[in-house]
Design a protein around this motif. Structure first.
Motif, PDB file in Angstrom:
ATOM      1  N   UNK A 373      -8.272  -1.020  -9.693  1.00  0.00           N
ATOM      2  CA  UNK A 373      -8.015  -2.492  -9.140  1.00  0.00           C
ATOM      3  C   UNK A 373      -6.781  -2.858 -10.310  1.00  0.00           C
ATOM      4  N   UNK A 374      -6.979  -2.741 -11.640  1.00  0.00           N
ATOM      5  CA  UNK A 374      -5.656  -3.212 -12.289  1.00  0.00           C
ATOM      6  C   UNK A 374      -4.475  -2.871 -12.039  1.00  0.00           C
ATOM      7  N   UNK A 375      -4.393  -1.614 -11.903  1.00  0.00           N
ATOM      8  CA  UNK A 375      -3.016  -1.010 -11.385  1.00  0.00           C
ATOM      9  C   UNK A 375      -2.363  -1.578  -9.980  1.00  0.00           C
ATOM     10  N   UNK A 376      -3.383  -2.388  -9.182  1.00  0.00           N
ATOM     11  CA  UNK A 376      -3.012  -2.727  -7.953  1.00  0.00           C
ATOM     12  C   UNK A 376      -2.943  -4.222  -7.642  1.00  0.00           C
ATOM     13  N   UNK A 377      -3.182  -4.823  -8.637  1.00  0.00           N
ATOM     14  CA  UNK A 377      -3.321  -6.532  -8.539  1.00  0.00           C
ATOM     15  C   UNK A 377      -2.040  -6.905  -7.675  1.00  0.00           C
ATOM     16  N   UNK A 385      -1.790   3.148  -2.395  1.00  0.00           N
ATOM     17  CA  UNK A 385      -1.792   4.581  -1.970  1.00  0.00           C
ATOM     18  C   UNK A 385      -3.076   4.968  -2.405  1.00  0.00           C
ATOM     19  N   UNK A 386      -4.239   4.274  -1.672  1.00  0.00           N
ATOM     20  CA  UNK A 386      -5.732   4.684  -1.815  1.00  0.00           C
ATOM     21  C   UNK A 386      -6.216   5.164  -0.561  1.00  0.00           C
ATOM     22  N   UNK A 387      -6.860   6.519  -0.546  1.00  0.00           N
ATOM     23  CA  UNK A 387      -7.276   7.178   0.628  1.00  0.00           C
ATOM     24  C   UNK A 387      -8.334   6.652   1.144  1.00  0.00           C
ATOM     25  N   UNK A 388      -9.206   6.159   0.277  1.00  0.00           N
ATOM     26  CA  UNK A 388     -10.602   5.412   0.674  1.00  0.00           C
ATOM     27  C   UNK A 388     -10.281   4.231   1.186  1.00  0.00           C
ATOM     28  N   UNK A 389     -10.744   3.988   2.595  1.00  0.00           N
ATOM     29  CA  UNK A 389     -10.360   2.856   3.158  1.00  0.00           C
ATOM     30  C   UNK A 389     -11.228   1.750   2.879  1.00  0.00           C
ATOM     31  N   UNK A 390     -12.475   1.911   2.315  1.00  0.00           N
ATOM     32  CA  UNK A 390     -13.264   0.720   1.870  1.00  0.00           C
ATOM     33  C   UNK A 390     -13.018   0.283   0.544  1.00  0.00           C
ATOM     34  N   UNK A 391     -12.691   1.196  -0.406  1.00  0.00           N
ATOM     35  CA  UNK A 391     -12.155   0.850  -1.699  1.00  0.00           C
ATOM     36  C   UNK A 391     -10.779   0.041  -1.639  1.00  0.00           C
ATOM     37  N   UNK A 392      -9.760   0.404  -0.700  1.00  0.00           N
ATOM     38  CA  UNK A 392      -8.596   0.023  -0.589  1.00  0.00           C
ATOM     39  C   UNK A 392      -8.797  -1.451  -0.088  1.00  0.00           C
ATOM     40  N   UNK A 393      -9.629  -1.852   0.924  1.00  0.00           N
ATOM     41  CA  UNK A 393      -9.954  -2.972   1.623  1.00  0.00           C
ATOM     42  C   UNK A 393     -10.328  -3.984   0.690  1.00  0.00           C
TER      43      UNK A 393
END
Length: 587
Positions: A373-377, A385-393
């Motif tokens: 989260x912190x690096x993608x605020x 660039x996160x492959x996990x679609x649920x986490x990314x969403x």
């Protein structure tokens, strides 16, 4: 807003010397080789290298502060405002800055060097004379501060032309590195400031053509935080006699430049969170990992989120009132579920007290968002660039709201948002075979629920879980009769327990948690019962007829009907909890 920020900046750093000290002490030179040529033409060499992990540079050289001073007063306001050619990044005859690759590839030529010094010999004649607004500024400056020291200029020019292309004959320089070569000629600090001002006074305004003279004072468009571009006519305000949004006089625009230079230094050092208290007259700055003063309070002021680019970028600006990093009451992260894991290093170290918003924000980042989260605020959604679609969403949907709670103290439905994203992330952990993370997330969800609902009445989650587990254990282990669930919590917990039992019977080489998907995502009670029946038929060949525990549990589920919304939380808890069917007999 900026007027108030400048007022605080002016209050914190009252004198020009204090402002200079604040800027120089926080200054971060770019990577490269820095050479100071003293009055006897002896060379002092310092290599500035950035540590990629810590984002810090080595400041151990005895010449480091001199380099910061010389470099700050030699830099261009922007690459759009060079002396002559964008290849040379310095602003006076006292310095010469260029990228090493331009020397190696011979893009830098003697003609370019000659043109650079030619303009510096007489800026009015060779650059600013044809511009009415600029020429007036320069004439006023020269009248107060004098002309250029031509003898020193020509001496420095001769040294550059003689040595710039064969520096390794004088000193060892790694010219293959793609960084800067910056040369400074040692002289009195006042001369550096004066020559910097000779450049700054002419270039500090965005465009001199918008300058106007009011009672012998020049007013113009500041270069920081504002822009006018002939290719972008929409920036002009067509309904006004003066097409600019606002104008600043010379003292105001210089103060604004110093403020933005100070902010740029903070951003370069990673101090990207800035709190400006307009009542307490304080400026506090932190990076994302800094420990903060627990008693810090911003009574009323502004929060700025900074980013270093080719120029300073203010990613977020917001008003804040009564911001307190310290939580009103401490938050306790508790192992409410009580699901034990053997030989898991540091598992229990997560459960402790947290006293600040920043600390709790880091916990949310680590447990719920797997440290993404912190690096993608502030990363553009298309660039995450996160492959996990649920986490990314989940990050894209909730990052602004979480950021506001942690860094600005804005409680805008934060507790409700936690309830929404946490259940999705717990399900995701289960489906990705990460039961340990799923249990941590469930405990954090429940701990946060208790924290935000404290003093509002109702049973605590620890009591609910303890009573639930005890009640279901008694019912499952009862040898005499089937006792039905007393509420939906027990019913859905039992469904999770039965699903875990069915999956344990699978003889597949690789058991996947995806088998629970149809139950977790079911929309009705009927669909859940149909799915359990399918699994019962599939695995009942491995169930003994005298297994009263399975019979009790399955009978409870078949005989209970829920009319309310599916309780995914209790299904997940029952699924992840230690399975009561396998409870050892008590002697």
């Amino acid at each position: 807003m900026f007027e108030e920020c400048l007022e605080v900046f002016n209050k914190v750093f009252k004198s020009e010397q204090q402002k200079e000290d604040a800027i120089i002490s926080t200054y971060m030179p770019a990577e490269g080789t820095y050479i100071i040529v003293d009055r006897n033409e002896n060379l002092k060499v310092v290599n500035i290298v950035l540590d990629r992990k810590t984002k810090k540079i080595n400041k151990s050289s005895m010449y480091f502060r001199d380099i910061c001073f010389y470099d700050y007063y030699s830099k261009l306001i922007s690459m759009d405002k060079p002396i002559k050619n964008k290849m040379i990044h310095s602003n006076s005859y006292l310095s010469f800055a260029v990228k090493k690759e331009n020397i190696i590839k011979r893009k830098l030529t003697e003609d370019i060097i000659e043109e650079y010094y030619k303009i510096l010999e007489n800026p009015l004649k060779h650059k600013y004379g044809k511009l009415k607004e600029a020429s007036k500024i320069y004439e006023d400056f020269e009248q107060k501060n004098g002309t250029v020291d031509l003898e020193f200029l020509r001496k420095n020019k001769a040294w550059i032309k003689q040595n710039i292309f064969n520096l390794n004959e004088l000193v060892e320089v790694d010219m293959a590195k793609k960084d800067y070569l910056k040369i400074f000629f040692e002289t009195d600090s006042k001369e550096y400031i004066k020559e910097a001002q000779r450049y700054i006074y002419l270039n500090i305004y965005n465009k001199n053509k918008y300058n106007i003279d009011i009672k012998n004072k020049v007013y113009g468009v500041p270069n920081n935080n504002y822009g006018m571009n002939d290719k972008k006519p929409f920036l002009s305000i067509k309904t006004r006699k003066i097409p600019t949004g606002y104008l600043l006089n010379h003292e105001e625009v210089l103060l604004q430049k110093q403020f933005f230079d100070y902010l740029m230094n903070l951003a370069s050092a990673g101090k990207n969170n800035v709190y400006i208290d307009t009542i307490g007259k304080e400026i506090n700055c932190y990076n994302d990992k800094d420990e903060r003063k627990n008693n810090e309070i911003v009574q009323s002021g502004y929060y700025l989120r900074l980013k270093k680019g080719t120029e300073l970028e203010i990613q977020v600006q917001d008003n804040i009132v009564d911001y307190r990093n310290k939580l009103a009451t401490y938050f306790e992260f508790k192992d409410i579920a009580g699901i034990k894991f053997k030989n898991i290093a540091d598992y229990n170290n997560n459960y402790k007290e947290y006293t600040t918003r920043i600390g709790l924000g880091k916990l949310i980042n680590n447990v719920f968002f797997s440290k993404f989260l912190i690096n993608n605020y502030f990363v553009d959604a298309s660039d995450i660039s996160i492959n996990d679609s649920i986490l990314r969403r989940s990050i894209i949907t909730y990052r602004d709201l979480i950021f506001d709670w942690v860094y600005k103290g804005i409680d805008n439905n934060f507790a409700e948002a936690v309830e929404k994203f946490s259940i999705d992330l717990i399900k995701n952990s289960v489906l990705n075979d990460n039961k340990i993370r799923g249990v941590l997330q469930l405990n954090l969800r429940w701990s946060l629920r208790e924290y935000f609902k404290q003093n509002k009445g109702g049973d605590k989650m620890a009591d609910i879980v303890a009573d639930l587990r005890k009640s279901m254990k008694e019912k499952i282990l009862n040898k005499n009769e089937v006792i039905m669930p007393v509420n939906d919590r027990e019913y859905y917990y039992g469904i999770g327990q039965l699903m875990a039992y069915f999956i344990s019977l699978s003889r597949a080489n690789k058991k996947t948690q995806s088998m629970i998907n149809p139950v977790i995502n079911a929309k009705t009670d009927r669909i859940i019962k149909d799915r359990l029946l399918q699994l019962y038929k599939k695995y009942n060949y491995d169930m003994l007829t005298n297994n009263y525990r399975v019979k009790n549990l399955y009978a409870m589920i078949l005989g209970y009907k829920s009319e309310d919304k599916i309780d995914q939380e209790m299904i997940l808890f029952g699924y992840m909890d230690n399975n009561l069917i396998y409870t050892k007999e008590e002697k």
